[in-house]
Write an enzyme that holds these catalytic residues in place. Structure first.
Site, PDB file in Angstrom:
ATOM      1  N   ALA A   1     -14.259  -8.463  17.727  1.00  0.00           N
ATOM      2  CA  ALA A   1     -13.893  -8.333  16.313  1.00  0.00           C
ATOM      3  C   ALA A   1     -13.922  -9.728  15.722  1.00  0.00           C
ATOM      4  O   ALA A   1     -12.914 -10.433  15.696  1.00  0.00           O
ATOM      5  CB  ALA A   1     -12.516  -7.707  16.185  1.00  0.00           C
TER       6      ALA A   1
ATOM      7  N   GLU B   1     -29.242  -6.113  23.348  1.00  0.00           N
ATOM      8  CA  GLU B   1     -29.633  -4.745  23.699  1.00  0.00           C
ATOM      9  C   GLU B   1     -30.997  -4.746  24.390  1.00  0.00           C
ATOM     10  O   GLU B   1     -31.225  -3.984  25.336  1.00  0.00           O
ATOM     11  CB  GLU B   1     -29.664  -3.882  22.441  1.00  0.00           C
TER      12      GLU B   1
END
Lengths: 250, 273
Positions: free
Chosen positions: B43, B224
């Site tokens: 975050a 990714e």
């Protein structure tokens, strides 16, 4: 494969032809540099099966990979010269198991667990117990390699079915409570990682010994019943479909 | 039982879909093990606004009844909202540096997770999941998800031919996957496994990311892409269906019976600034 069940409710794959790629699995197996062992018993008249078993296993069992065959027999002199594949090793280990088959059954479990402790754990990563009175007819490869592996012998479909293969003495230690049990596994082909096979053989042995102490005369299927009871509470991580099971009575 | 979808990979890893498993059997196998499961989530900057909903929904749906440690990596620990947790569950804030671009933040996740495992979480948890924070749990996420190495199938590519997977296609990148190769396209928003395995593959991904950096190249989808490269050569032992990594902007196809974890709608331009 859409015609068969390929996954158990606890997410263990059920191995059928057509569900896996042996190439991918071989590459993974080699990546990890694993050694697999097979333990089998040729006691009393079963020496007769040695040649057929060893010849077919040598050809079809984990072909191309390093396999240690541990053959326990009370007739080491009956073993003719067996030609082994270069990557395989055969260890012939003489044993005396007594004349009663009841003792033989318990001896097998006792021998497997104590040899795991004293020897096998240093020599192999995975260990499989196979009955000697079979001949492999097709390749059995690294699709069988997983932590705790059992072979389905028959289809006991829903939890509502009472397992009809259980004996008629429900008080015996290994009686499955009514309504339990999904698959029925054969004792003629099972295995897994060495620590898991150790736990399994010890648990089954202790179950059989407790039965005997309680005065239950052992029936031929008791070893298998203890196996099934153990696997009900310690679920296999991989199941082999009945393709991997040969019923010699068929 | 599901016959409309693939439930086992060619390397015999289960693919977890609703209807393939019995939650009771799995619970009875896993509860006695007294496990603690860790969750990492980043975050950073404006992404702190997602923490409340993430945690509140996790308390409701994520491994309910198990011990859980949430590791929230943030550059503003004081900016995190207080959230009531169930017993056996705790929140740990992990201070991290804020990088200049969102891509950089994204790529540094592998390094941060790896370091944190080495220093802290390997002692505290047995399994670790690395999740995106800008997502919400909508349905149970249970022990059916636990495995040695766990990856999730990206919702945008689960029913698409492999030629269309957005793998990194430049051979100069360490994340390169040539045409004709590839099993699945895995999403970077969800991955995990045994803490030791997570340590190993986050380290590998971090190394390949650094190799690209040294060559002045950034992979098409940041970490990714590197994750997909890694899981091609080191296949996951368990796959999660897109139920576990959904994108709410997509219409729900019939194969998706249940959405367990999905994105929060947001203005990407605004949040990534």
């Amino acid at each position: 494969r859409q015609d068969v069940l390929v996954l158990t409710p606890w997410l263990a794959p059920i191995v059928w032809e057509g569900t896996f790629s042996r190439d991918i699995l071989n590459a993974q197996y080699l990546q990890k540099n694993l050694v697999t062992g097979v333990v089998t018993f040729a006691v009393q008249k079963y020496w007769f099966f040695i040649e057929g078993f060893m010849r077919s296993a040598n050809k079809y069992f984990l072909a191309g990979h390093h396999v240690n065959f541990y053959l326990f027999t009370d007739h080491p002199e009956r073993i003719s010269h067996l030609q082994m594949a270069p990557e395989n090793h055969l260890f012939v280990i003489p044993v005396q198991t007594g004349s009663r088959w009841q003792d033989i059954s318990m001896s097998r479990l006792d021998i497997i667990s104590s040899y795991i402790q004293s020897q096998f754990q240093y020599e192999v990563d995975y260990l499989y117990s196979m009955d000697i009175d079979v001949q492999l007819l097709a390749h059995i490869g690294v699709e069988i390699i997983d932590a705790l592996v059992a072979t389905i012998s028959s289809w006991q479909v829903t939890p509502q079915h009472e397992n009809t293969a259980d004996g008629t003495r429900p008080e015996a230690q290994a009686a499955l409570p009514e309504g339990q049990g999904d698959f029925h596994y054969t004792a003629s082909f099972y295995g897994g990682s060495v620590p898991e096979v150790y736990k399994l053989t010890r648990a089954c042995l202790e179950g059989l010994m407790e039965d005997r102490e309680n005065g239950f005369e052992m029936a031929p299927w008791h070893e298998e019943r203890h196996l099934n009871r153990y696997l009900l509470h310690h679920r296999p991580t991989r199941l082999l479909s009945p393709e991997y099971y040969w019923d010699t009575e068929l | 039982r599901r016959q409309d979808v693939l439930t086992v990979t060619p390397w015999l890893a289960p693919i977890v879909w609703e209807g393939t498993f019995d939650p009771e059997i799995l619970d009875s196998a896993y509860r006695p093990l007294n496990l603690t499961i860790g969750v990492t989530a980043f975050a950073v900057g404006k992404y702190t606004r997602f923490v409340r909903r993430f945690l509140e929904s996790a308390e409701r749906y994520f491994l309910r009844g198990y011990q859980v440690s949430y590791y929230i990596f943030t550059d503003s620990p004081q900016g995190l909202p207080p959230v009531q947790l169930q017993p056996g569950r705790r929140l740990v804030t992990v201070p991290i540096q804020k990088y200049s671009s969102w891509q950089e933040i994204s790529m540094r996740r592998m390094e941060a997770i790896n370091q944190h495992v080495a220093e802290v979480s390997h002692r505290e948890v047995q399994y670790l999941f690395c999740l995106d924070i800008d997502m919400v749990f909508h349905n149970p996420w249970g022990p059916e998800t636990l495995g040695d190495t766990v990856a999730a199938i990206h919702p945008g590519y689960f029913d698409v031919p492999r030629e269309q997977f957005p793998y990194e296609r430049r051979s100069s990148s360490a994340a390169f996957i040539p045409e004709g190769e590839g099993d699945f396209y895995y999403g970077g928003a969800v991955f995990g496994g045994l803490v030791k395995k997570v340590y190993e593959f986050t380290k590998t991904c971090h190394m390949t990311i650094l190799a690209d950096k040294a060559n002045g190249i950034m992979a098409a989808w940041q970490e990714e892409s590197h994750l997909n490269r890694h899981f091609l050569s080191h296949k996951p032992s368990k796959l999660l269906s897109p139920e576990y990594i959904w994108d709410d902007r997509k219409p729900k196809p019939p194969e998706i019976r249940l959405i367990r974890f999905s994105t929060v709608n947001k203005d990407y331009k605004e949040v990534r600034n």
